[in-house]
Design an enzyme around this catalytic site. Structure first.
Site, short mmCIF file in Angstrom:
data_model
loop_
_atom_site.label_atom_id
_atom_site.label_comp_id
_atom_site.label_asym_id
_atom_site.label_seq_id
_atom_site.Cartn_x
_atom_site.Cartn_y
_atom_site.Cartn_z
N GLU A 55 0.82 -1.22 0.00
CA GLU A 55 0.00 0.00 0.00
C GLU A 55 0.85 1.27 0.00
O GLU A 55 0.43 2.30 -0.50
CB GLU A 55 -0.95 0.02 1.20
CG GLU A 55 -2.09 -0.99 1.11
CD GLU A 55 -1.71 -2.37 1.61
OE1 GLU A 55 -0.52 -2.59 1.94
OE2 GLU A 55 -2.59 -3.25 1.67
N PHE A 117 -10.90 -8.27 13.87
CA PHE A 117 -9.84 -8.68 12.95
C PHE A 117 -9.59 -7.56 11.93
O PHE A 117 -10.52 -7.04 11.33
CB PHE A 117 -10.25 -9.97 12.23
CG PHE A 117 -9.24 -10.41 11.20
CD1 PHE A 117 -7.96 -10.81 11.58
CD2 PHE A 117 -9.56 -10.40 9.85
CE1 PHE A 117 -7.02 -11.19 10.63
CE2 PHE A 117 -8.63 -10.78 8.89
CZ PHE A 117 -7.35 -11.17 9.28
N LYS A 167 -17.40 -1.76 6.17
CA LYS A 167 -17.86 -2.70 5.15
C LYS A 167 -19.38 -2.65 4.98
O LYS A 167 -19.88 -2.70 3.85
CB LYS A 167 -17.42 -4.12 5.53
CG LYS A 167 -17.51 -5.09 4.39
CD LYS A 167 -16.82 -6.41 4.72
CE LYS A 167 -16.87 -7.34 3.52
NZ LYS A 167 -16.23 -8.63 3.83
#
Lengths: 569, 158
Positions: A55, A117, A167
């Site tokens: 990244e 996570f 998300k």
């Protein structure tokens, strides 16, 4: 149901908005929390996604793309480690005022704050290193945040922004496709009105016998090259640029005195000492350039900038004009008189002759300075050049001259090793028809060397020049000069075979160690539009001169000729 | 010298960290900070007391104005504004000094909010000088616990 009311997912909307803003290329790396967005990106025909290997590579590519095109650079990362890998690039873009939009995935809203996570509080982490950032909690807010973020990234003094998308926000349905009311003040994206006393500003300049223009990166962001040239030529005013300002004024112009500061030319630094008026155009009196209290102490100091926080921040000034540099110069130039300043210009010419950029080229080993001069000649000064950080960066700044803006890509404020290679790749995507050269060192190149894979995968003709001295050259230079030659951890006793490493990625390469090979090597290097690696072996003891020791002023400059006297080369 | 900065900000989460973070990373010293919503529920007002000479405070102001969520920054001079701070103090007391403490509270127009056999909880508000002075007076009896809000301020109207 009319289209505007039809509900779409947040992820779909994100892609549509990017398309709407004219973003046609993004650099990124997928992962769990950003998958809904990647799934929509898969369907887009307008946006090309460049898959990187790390990244940090993505954000430096976006920076290289943004700096060389003047457009917004966009990078994508997933949550947690993906997002935190952007931190260096965001800081770099913040310090060098590069417009970047970083889009990160985040764990679902109900998992935020549970140490889920791949969860990291990237919003909190990036508060001090972005111009603006936001955690988006509802798909209905996406349109507004996108608009605010892009306006802020590009507006005023540009900078990086980060939007964090949980998300479930990416999968949530919304029909809010346009922002209704922006919550931010227009001063963050509109050009500020010009403020300051133009007349007294111009009068002081007109009276000056030995004026000097001190041009920074802000001049490039403001697209003010034409106006700066007009001002310099009209008033017969010599021009020095900072590391970030290189290219804002033609390096081969007769009024150019090169770069100033720690490794600036002797004549630029002497001009700073002896001028009676210094006009800062979009620079920030950085500590590598200006020592408070001693910088141009005999001169009237004037400053034009778009960011009011830069006025009197480190060095106090006598005259201030606030506004967009290009706009300010447009109204200032008519008030500037044509003044014959030939004594001052002749004096600077003499200094140029007596204190040139110097190095000892008598041995058979390759001198990086001479090599870069040759490269400049052979590429006709037309290449886009990115660098990493260290000696090679300073030699490139000194010996490769730029006549145009947006062709010099270097990490100025943060000094980020590992910047050069990905920045060059980003620039090549933005300027497919230009020659793009990455000038690096054996230390720097290994900080993001994995992006060779990106070059190979997309067949990008990036030319990679590695000056190899088996040392961290600049660290060694400081240790030699200021730490009695205790080379603590600056010597590399293991380097890979860079040519073979290139071969592993199907990139052709060559290694040169003697002067006689240079000519041929550069021809091989520049030939065609294929990627090339050129490893140039240089002497470890070669140093960058002139040099102003850290924390000292122009008065304490050490020149190459001084080292001859002391016997230290 | 102390300056009182009155900062209007967008009222949403995270703004406080943006503002206080700016002070930390530029090493500006915050003396006190008090935040509350204004009559417009979308806008909060922060009152921050900083130490520094004029040029430092000018730099603080300009850096603050660069934050997109900052709407306005006003530098209130001490002599030019009404400032108040609220303090709650738990003071030890005994039968012998109870009346003495009550009479001091009367002088200060401080309110006794709670009492036990051995303590007073006293509420007092005033400008910083008065609050400091009141606390000093109470120290001799033994302060068990103290809570101060930090200053809030408004400019005098003419």
């Amino acid at each position: 149901m009319p289209k505007s009311e039809a509900k779409i997912t947040g992820a779909r909307l994100m892609v549509e908005l990017l398309e709407e803003y004219g973003v046609d290329i993004v650099f990124g790396y997928p992962g769990g929390a950003i998958l809904p967005f990647y799934d929509e990106l898969y369907k887009s025909t307008k946006i090309k996604h460049i898959l990187v290997r790390h990244e940090q590579g993505a954000i430096h590519m976006a920076e290289g793309y943004a700096r060389s095109t003047g457009k917004l650079g966009v990078c994508i990362a997933t949550s947690g480690p993906g997002a935190t890998n952007l931190v260096t690039g965001l800081t770099d873009a913040r310090l060098d005022s590069v417009p970047i939009l970083a889009i990160t995935g985040q764990v679902a809203t109900n998992a935020i704050g549970t140490d889920a996570f791949q969860e990291a509080d990237i919003y909190g982490i990036t508060i001090p290193i972005t111009k603006y950032n936001a955690l988006i909690k509802s798909a209905d807010d996406i349109a507004r945040h996108f608009e605010e973020a892009t306006l802020i990234a590009l507006g005023g003094r540009p900078g990086p922004v980060l939007l964090d998308f949980p998300k479930d926000v990416q999968t949530e349905l919304t029909n809010v496709r346009k922002s209704s009311k922006l919550k931010i003040n227009p001063r963050h994206y509109q050009k500020p009105p010009i403020s300051g006393d133009l007349d007294s500003f111009a009068a002081a300049l007109n009276k000056a016998k030995r004026p000097l223009l001190y041009v920074g990166g802000g001049a490039i962001n403001a697209h003010a090259s034409k106006e700066i040239r007009e001002l310099a030529e009209k008033g017969n005013i010599p021009v020095t640029t900072t590391l970030m300002g290189i290219g804002a004024f033609p390096g081969t112009h007769k009024l150019a005195v090169g770069m100033l500061g720690m490794h600036g030319t002797a004549y630029a630094n002497k001009a700073v000492l002896e001028c009676d008026y210094i006009l800062n155009l979009g620079a920030r009196f950085d500590d590598r350039v200006a020592k408070p209290g001693e910088f141009a102490e005999n001169a009237i100091r004037a400053h034009i900038d778009i960011d009011t926080a830069e006025f009197n921040k480190r060095v106090s000034v006598d005259h201030i004009l606030h506004g967009d540099l290009k706009e300010v110069l447009k109204v200032l130039i008519p008030k500037v008189e044509k003044v014959d300043r030939s004594p001052w210009l002749e004096y600077l010419d003499t200094i140029k002759k007596n204190h040139p950029l110097e190095f000892d080229d008598s041995s058979d080993s390759i001198k990086p300075q001479a090599f870069l001069q040759k490269l400049f000649e052979k590429s006709k000064g037309k290449a886009i050049v990115s660098t990493d950080v260290g000696q090679h960066q300073m030699w490139a700044a000194q010996y490769y001259l730029f006549d145009e803006a947006n062709k010099w890509l270097t990490s100025g404020g943060l000094g980020t090793m590992g910047y050069g290679l990905p920045a060059a790749i980003g620039a090549k995507f933005g300027n497919p028809n230009s020659t793009v050269i990455c000038v690096s060192g054996d230390g720097s190149i290994q900080m993001n060397i994995q992006e060779l894979a990106t070059i190979a995968m997309y067949k990008k003709g990036v030319k990679i020049l590695i000056f190899n001295n088996n040392f961290l050259g600049m660290v060694r230079q400081w240790q030699e000069l200021f730490y009695e030659e205790r080379f603590s951890e600056s010597e590399w006793n293991y380097n890979p075979d860079f040519v073979k490493l290139g071969e592993a990625y199907s990139i052709k390469g060559m290694r040169v160690a003697t002067k006689s090979e240079v000519e041929k090597a550069i021809d091989f290097f520049l030939e065609g539009d294929e990627a090339r690696i050129l490893e140039v072996m240089i002497p470890a003891e070669e140093k960058v001169f002139p040099m102003i020791p850290a924390g000292k002023s122009q008065k304490d400059m050490i020149e190459f000729s001084d080292t001859l006297r002391t016997g230290k080369k | 010298m102390k300056h009182i900065l009155k900062i209007l900000v967008n009222n949403h989460p995270g703004v406080m960290s943006h503002v206080s973070g700016l002070f930390t990373r530029r090493s500006y010293n915050i003396d006190s900070i008090a935040v509350g919503v204004t009559d417009n529920p979308e806008i909060s007002s922060m009152v921050i007391v900083v130490k520094g000479d004029d040029s430092v405070v000018e730099q603080v102001k300009r850096q603050l104005l660069k934050l997109p969520d900052v709407i306005d920054v006003e530098d209130l001079a001490y002599h030019d504004c009404i400032s108040r701070e609220l303090v709650l103090v738990v003071v030890q007391c005994s039968d012998s000094n109870r009346t003495e403490i009550i009479s001091i509270c009367e002088v200060f127009q401080a309110r006794i909010a709670d009492l036990t056999k051995t303590t007073f909880t006293i509420e007092f508000s005033g400008n910083t000088r008065q609050v400091n002075h009141f606390i000093e007076m109470m120290q001799k009896y033994g302060i068990e616990e103290i809570a101060r809000t930090g200053q809030i301020a408004l400019r005098y109207r003419s």
